[in-house]
Structures are given as C-alpha cells and as structure tokens.
Enzyme design. Structure first.
Site, PDB file in Angstrom:
ATOM      1  N   ASP A 308       0.989 -30.597  -2.070  1.00  0.00           N
ATOM      2  CA  ASP A 308      -0.403 -30.147  -2.051  1.00  0.00           C
ATOM      3  C   ASP A 308      -0.949 -30.357  -0.627  1.00  0.00           C
ATOM      4  OD1 ASP A 308      -2.800 -29.065  -2.772  1.00  0.00           O
ATOM      5  OD2 ASP A 308      -3.106 -30.325  -4.528  1.00  0.00           O
TER       6      ASP A 308
HETATM    7  C1  BGC Z   1      -5.536 -27.987  -4.284  1.00  0.00           C
HETATM    8  C2  BGC Z   1      -4.435 -27.066  -4.770  1.00  0.00           C
HETATM    9  C3  BGC Z   1      -4.530 -25.753  -4.031  1.00  0.00           C
HETATM   10  C4  BGC Z   1      -4.418 -26.027  -2.550  1.00  0.00           C
HETATM   11  C5  BGC Z   1      -4.442 -24.780  -1.701  1.00  0.00           C
HETATM   12  C6  BGC Z   1      -5.545 -28.106  -2.784  1.00  0.00           C
HETATM   13  O1  BGC Z   1      -6.656 -28.794  -2.329  1.00  0.00           O
HETATM   14  O2  BGC Z   1      -5.368 -29.252  -4.876  1.00  0.00           O
HETATM   15  O3  BGC Z   1      -4.553 -26.877  -6.151  1.00  0.00           O
HETATM   16  O4  BGC Z   1      -3.530 -24.892  -4.478  1.00  0.00           O
HETATM   17  O5  BGC Z   1      -5.497 -26.851  -2.161  1.00  0.00           O
HETATM   18  O6  BGC Z   1      -5.678 -24.183  -1.692  1.00  0.00           O
END
Ligand code: BGC
Length: 794
Positions: A308
């Site tokens: 993530d």
């Molecule tokens: C979130 C993810 C997301 C990623 C990209 C993160 O902050 O937890 O779920 O896919 O950002 O936007």
C-alpha cells in the site's frame, strides 16, 4: 527520429551505445521461440512457454537498475483538469525507474506516458497504468458497501464489468480493488469500501468483482487487472482508527479474515496489495508468513504483490524497521514485490544487493512476476491497446452504463423501517412533498468516496431532480436544505493539536436556526415530509474514522423540529457506514438507507420513494443501537453466560453478558431489509436429520409473496455447530438466494448442504469438519430465522 530530438543528448548517447533502434522496438516483433513464426494475438495470450522464453531473454538483457525500476509504482498528480505529471517525472519514466503508474488516467495522457516508456527507454518495456476504480470509473455506481447490500452477485459483477470497460477505455489496465477487508467496527471510515462483516458474503461479493473487472481474459482491451486488498486484517484496526494496530488470533484470521482473499485467488485475481496494519506485532507489508508461506507456498499465488501507499517507509514508524533501507530489505525479502510511491526499492535495493542482504534471485523473481503481468495484459504485443481515444467516447458514461448504475443503486437500497406503509408515497394521494435536507439536492456527496474519476459537480442526479423527473405538476415539491451534514466543529488538524474547536461550516447558531425555520415552513405547507440526511462523504473512506455514529451537524435538531409537526415523516439516509438511528427508528415513519448511491443515485432514490421500484436490499453489516455496543456483529460466540441463559443460577439476569444501559441486540440486524410487499416463510424441512461425510442434505422452504406487489427477497441460510473443538459462532451465513416473486407467487427454495460447508479451521488449525449436532436456520434476516437440527456423522 523526431523522438530522439526531444530527449537529452546524454540519453541519446546512452540509448545508442547500449542498444540499437531495432532492439529497442523488438518487443513488438517477437517470433515464436520454436517455430520462428511471428506470434499471433492468441499466442501472446496462451503460450506460457513463449512467455517464459521471452521473459528469460528480457531479464538477461536488463541491468540491475532496470530491474529495480520495474518494481516501482508511482502516482501521477491530480490537477483541476485531471491527472498530470511534470517533466522530472517523465524523466523518471525515461530513466526506466518506473514500472507502473497510477492516478494517470485518460487515453491520450496514458499514451504519452506509454510512449516514453516504450520508445524512449533502452529496453522499451511498457508501463502498467493503474487506478483506484472502486465503484465505477466515470459512471459511478453505489459505494461498495451499498453494492454489497444488494446481495445481487450478477449486478455486482456487471457493475465491475462496466467499470472495467470504462476504465480500460480511459487508459487504465489495473484497479486497486476489490477491498475484501472484513469489518466489525462502523467507526472505521473504510467500512464504506467493504462488503461488510461476513466472510461468506464478502467472499461472494469480492469474487463477483474480480470476475467483473478481469472478465474472461485480462489481455482483452476491455478488462483490467484486479487487486485483492488489503492483505490482511486491516479492517480490524483498534478503536476503528484508521491505520491502527490489529491483533487477530490465528484461528480467527483463518476462519474469518483470510477466506475472502483465498476466494479471490481461486477466482484468478492477478495482484494482491498489502495493508498498512501491524498484525499481531508484524506489519503485514513485511510479514513473510503471510506473503510467502500463506500466499505463495500454501495458496500458490502467481501474480505480484504491491504494497500500500508508502507502507514500506511506514515500517520505520511502526518500530519494525530501523530505517527505510531496512524497511526495503525486510518488505522485499518477505515477498512484497512492488513498492507503491515510497521509492524505497528504487533507492535501496541496489546497495542491499551489493551487501548481500537481498539476493539477485529474489529480484529476478519479483521482476518476472511484474513482467508476466505485462505480458498477460498484452502490453508487449501492443502497449497502446488501452489508449485508443475513440473507444473512450464510445464506452464511457453511455446510456447503457447509466441505466446499469440506476439499477444497481435501486438494488443497493435497504428499507429499514416502514410503519403503516408510509412508503411508497402515492403520488395520486398527495399534493405536495417537502423535500428537506443537506443531501436532498446535493451532487457532491452523491457519488461517495473513492470515486476519483467521477464528476461531482454536474453529473450526479440529485434526489430533487429524480423526484421532479417522475412527478408531474400535480405534486408540488418544496425544497429546503434545513441543516448541515458536516461536523459543526473541527476536531482534527491544527485546531485540535492546539486544543481549540473551530467551527467548520462557517455558520452561526442563528444561520443554523434559520435553516431549520425555513424547513419547518415548507414542511407545514406540505402533505409529506421527506428528509434526506446523512454524512458528508468525506466522513467515510480512508482516514475518516468517527467516535460517534449519530447524524452529524444539526440534523438531529432538524429531525426533532420536523417531528413536532406530526406529518408523515420519511428519512432517507446517505452515508458509508451504519449510523446510530435510534431516535429516527422510534420517531419517523419510514427509513430508507441509500448509502452513497452514485451518479444516478437521486433517480434511484426517487424510484424507490414513489414505488416505481420495490426495495430488496439487506444489510451487509449490523446497525448497532449505540456506538457503545461496537463491535457488534451477528456471528458472535455465545459466551458462558449468554443473556438467554439456561443456567438457573444465572437468574436474575444481571450476571449475564450484557449492558446495564442498553439491549445487546442491534437496532437492525445483519441481513435485515424490508420490502413494500411481505414474504411468508412456511416451516422448512430437511431431507434428513443425518448428514454423512460423503453425503448432502437439502433444506427446503416455501416462500410466498403475500403482499400486493411484486418484489424480491433474499433468502438466507445459516448454520451453527453446537459443540466444537473451539467454540463456534451462534450463526454463520452459508448460502443465500435472491429471488423475484409475483404477487401471490410461492417458490420452493432449496439449499443443499454438504460437509464442506461445515468445514472450518479447528482447534489444531487443521481444516475439516467435526461430527456432532448442528442447527440450520433459514429466513429473511439473521434475526428472523426458523431453525432445524441435524447430526453430522463420522
Ligand atoms: C489506500 C489504498 C489505495 C492506495 C492508492 C492507499 O492510501 O489504502 O486502498 O489503493 O492508497 O490510492
């Protein structure tokens, strides 16, 4: 050669000294390794031997830096006119230090970036372009939890299919969805992105989404790769605070949190994303047991794992890595293949390899996984396959897509209460409707959170518009905003650091009262009052946890003021989580939960309010009476002192597991949802009271529509193992069927149960069944079931 003029002379020398122009474009002219024939499209998709040979060859030509570049995922920037990147960023792509990009949609824009990757880098390896396509791309469908409330797997799959068609026409080939984190705490803002509290429903919904996104084949240019996220346990964050610690027993992890991920893997999901959370002391981004032992060794996952957003860097703050370099080492060695945004792999993998802390074999493994996906997407065959602008015009926001969004929105709605059939509103019997509330004529919130490419300003249909589209001039709609649905005071950011509560809405007490007065005025003049209340969509989603579940702002005061008029009072709730609706449940006539219903949401709400559509949604998550009951979920254990205790020594009931100041039961149970018609369940029957290890049992129940309109019902099947090697939940969903009934129609509904349905991770963590007594329950909600018993024999 024009292209060469645009790149720096240094890059030019580099390009030509290392590689010829012919070699730079070779990946589009690959021949079959054995036959020397040029590969056809089908070969590209199906020849895994050809893929292996191709990737072996490519890997042998790649420098260490080029390999590491493949493991870097960068984000574009968001501007007013859409995503953009700056010159330095483009240079990074040109340097080969970007393997994938997200927040970079748009066919033309994507093509520009892809052109740099393919035509201006030494090896011409295409980039993967990703995006958070969560509940629609530009045609926005209901928020994920709303879709789950439909319990309609075909519709959910269709929604994801349309999202993929739109996204792929807009330059996107990878989505960071589905989110399959099970949730039991409505304070957590990401409840809105989930499919609720149950592993069976979450698995079914997530699989439907994977199938919808990925279609039959990810190399088709209208499909996109899906991501199983966030692996794993993120939804169990302490106190519902986002990013917080999770502590989940091994047994609970395997019985509750892992099954949706395994189900997605079995459905062919191509990528996994690690969570932000620290699970049982080891952040999941650097958790070798999960990423290697479980995902690779036990489950045989072949795709790649992305972290993530800056999750590797965050290992330092977790107190699990000494510094970012150490973070890169442990995350990478644990199995996290691609680094999202944090650039730790870019910076540190090379020195870590030099220091023998990371092996080149591990690097090759991760790069191969990424290249395989590029192959499977068909990018080596045609890197511009997602960048045909004419397709965007044909596929995005089409009439058909908007109709599907209306349909899905209607299916997502849950009728929580309907006293004296206050709904639907009979437009022949009322002359005027007072439409009141901050969400009644609101486009911005309608599409909810995680709707990155969705238009919030002009596209969404509001409830006010939806009603006017259906009502002719005979019924007058009077509208007033009435209240604010945001926090009145800021408790976050600098103000709270400084210990100061700052008014957020900018409204004074007098403003707020005059909004209510205006609402009262139009309500007095109208026959029916419809309030559309809820949460500002920014109160759900990432980093949006709440300590209260009540309707924010001064909406409670508005409701109470309107109640005093004694008019038929209807509440439509828009929010991304279960709210505390105690007061409303006792004081309004009907409550419809509409979640954040998407681009066509206002039309769908109007269709339901006026009876053009008979609601059939069921709650995917328990609605507590009060936040104090949280976590409250239907599949809990019984305890040694349940409220309905059979132990006479526990009377009076004080010494049982309960609250002194609240019932234990929820306000609305998991699986609850009313219809404008009524369904009668006859007594169910079982084909036998004995189930053999190789046998099956059929539960049959007759369900009849005894009301006066056609409708749909979700018939739910639960089981309970009475005694186990570990204590078992009082109820577990094991099946459901959503069926349509004409007026007066009876359907005989059959569910087949096999021992497999009763298997679980037992006390010794082996998977299997345990012989003994079981209950099997069937009904229209988890708290409205009829129970039979049977014995599972050895
Ligand atoms: C979130 C993810 C997301 C990623 C990209 C993160 O902050 O937890 O779920 O896919 O950002 O936007």
């Amino acid at each position: 050669m024009n292209l060469c003029i645009k790149i720096s002379s240094f890059a030019l020398v580099f390009l030509f000294s290392q590689f010829s122009q012919a070699e730079a474009t070779m990946f589009r002219d690959v021949v079959h390794p054995h036959t020397n024939q040029k590969l056809s499209k089908n070969d590209w998709r199906n020849e895994s031997r050809a893929m292996d040979t191709f990737i072996d060859d490519l890997l042998s030509k790649m420098t260490l830096d080029e390999k590491i570049g493949q493991l870097d995922l960068q984000s574009g920037y968001r501007g007013v006119t859409g995503p953009f990147v700056n010159a330095a960023y483009e240079q990074q792509i040109r340097n080969g230090s970007v393997g994938a990009i997200f927040n970079a949609y748009g066919a033309q824009f994507g093509k520009r970036l892809q052109t740099i990757a393919v035509e201006q880098t030494r090896l011409g390896i295409p980039i993967i372009i990703g995006h958070d396509v969560i509940h629609g791309h530009k045609t926005i469908f209901p928020q994920s939890i709303g879709e789950a409330a439909s319990w309609d797997l075909d519709a959910i799959k269709h929604s994801a299919r349309i999202a993929a068609k739109e996204a792929s026409a807009d330059g996107i080939m990878w989505t960071f969805a589905p989110m399959a984190d099970m949730v039991r705490d409505p304070r957590w803002g990401r409840v809105s992105e989930s499919a609720g509290e149950d592993p069976f429903l979450t698995s079914a919904v997530s699989v439907a989404r994977v199938k919808g996104f990925q279609g039959e084949n990810i190399s088709l240019n209208d499909t996109i790769m899906a991501t199983a996220k966030h692996f794993v346990g993120y939804g169990a964050s302490q106190g519902g605070r986002d990013y917080n610690t999770t502590d989940i027993s091994e047994n609970r992890l395997w019985n509750l949190y892992l099954p949706p991920f395994k189900a997605m893997l079995d459905a062919g999901v191509t990528t996994f994303m690690t969570g932000f959370n620290d699970l049982n002391g080891i952040p999941v981004t650097a958790n070798q047991y999960l990423l290697e032992t479980v995902l690779r060794d036990k489950w045989g996952f072949k795709g790649f794992v992305v972290t993530d957003y800056t999750a590797v860097n965050e290992l330092v703050a977790h107190g699990y890595a000494r510094d970012e370099k150490h973070g890169a080492q442990i995350a990478f060695n644990s199995g996290a293949d691609m680094d999202m945004v944090g650039q730790t792999y870019l910076k540190y993998l090379k020195p870590l390899i030099a220091e023998n802390k990371v092996t080149e074999a591990r690097l090759n493994e991760a790069v191969r996984r990424v290249l395989e996906m590029k192959w499977r997407l068909g990018l080596f065959e045609d890197p511009y396959r997602y960048h045909d602008e004419s397709r965007a015009a044909q596929r995005i926001l089409t009439k058909e897509n908007l109709e599907a969004a209306t349909d899905m929105a209607r299916r997502s709605m849950v009728l929580l209460k309907n006293q004296n059939q206050a709904l639907p509103i009979d437009s022949n019997k009322v002359d005027s409707i007072a439409l009141i509330g901050p969400l009644a004529d609101n486009r911005f919130d309608m599409i909810g959170n995680w709707a990155g490419a969705g238009n919030r300003d002009s596209q969404p249909v509001t409830v006010r518009e939806g009603l006017s589209n259906l009502l002719d001039d005979k019924v007058k709609i009077r509208y007033a905003k009435g209240a604010t649905h945001s926090y009145l005071l800021s408790h976050t950011g600098m103000s709270s650091l400084m210990g100061i509560d700052v008014p957020v809405s900018g409204q004074t007490k007098q403003d707020l009262q005059s909004d209510i007065d205006e609402a009262l005025k139009i309500a007095k003049a109208s026959d029916v009052v419809v309030m559309v209340l809820g949460e500002d969509q920014r109160m759900s989603g990432e980093a949006s946890s709440r300590t209260e579940l009540t309707l924010p702002g001064n909406q409670q005061a508005l409701m109470e003021a309107l109640r005093s008029l004694n008019k038929p009072l209807i509440l439509v709730v828009m929010s991304g989580r279960p709210n505390d609706l105690r007061w409303a449940d006792s004081n309004v006539d009907a409550i419809l939960h509409a979640w954040y219903p998407g681009t066509m949401g206002g039309q769908a709400v109007a269709d339901v309010l006026l009876g053009k559509y008979n609601p059939a949604g069921k709650l995917p998550m328990t609605f507590p009476r009060t936040v104090g009951q949280v976590p409250l979920f239907y599949n809990h254990k019984n305890t040694g002192r349940p409220i309905a205790s059979s132990n006479p020594a526990h009377t009076p009931a004080e010494y049982t597991s309960r609250y002194d100041d609240s019932l234990n039961t929820p306000l609305y149970a998991f699986g609850h949802g009313l219809s404008y018609t009524q369904f009668k369940y006859d007594a169910p029957t079982l084909s036998s009271t004995r189930l053999d290890q190789n046998g099956e049992l059929t539960l049959t129940v007759k369900v009849t529509n005894i009301g006066d309109r056609a409708g749909e019902e979700v018939i739910q099947l639960y089981t309970h193992q009475k005694v186990g090697s570990i204590t078992r939940p009082v109820k577990e969903l094991k099946g459901f069927q959503k069926l349509a009934f004409e007026v007066g129609e009876t359907k005989t509904v059959a569910f087949t149960l096999t021992p497999d349905d009763l298997a679980f991770y037992r006390a010794d963590m082996s998977w299997g069944t345990e012989p003994g007594e079981f209950e099997v329950m069937v009904g229209g909600a988890s708290n409205k079931v009829q129970t039979l018993t049977f014995t599972l024999v050895d």
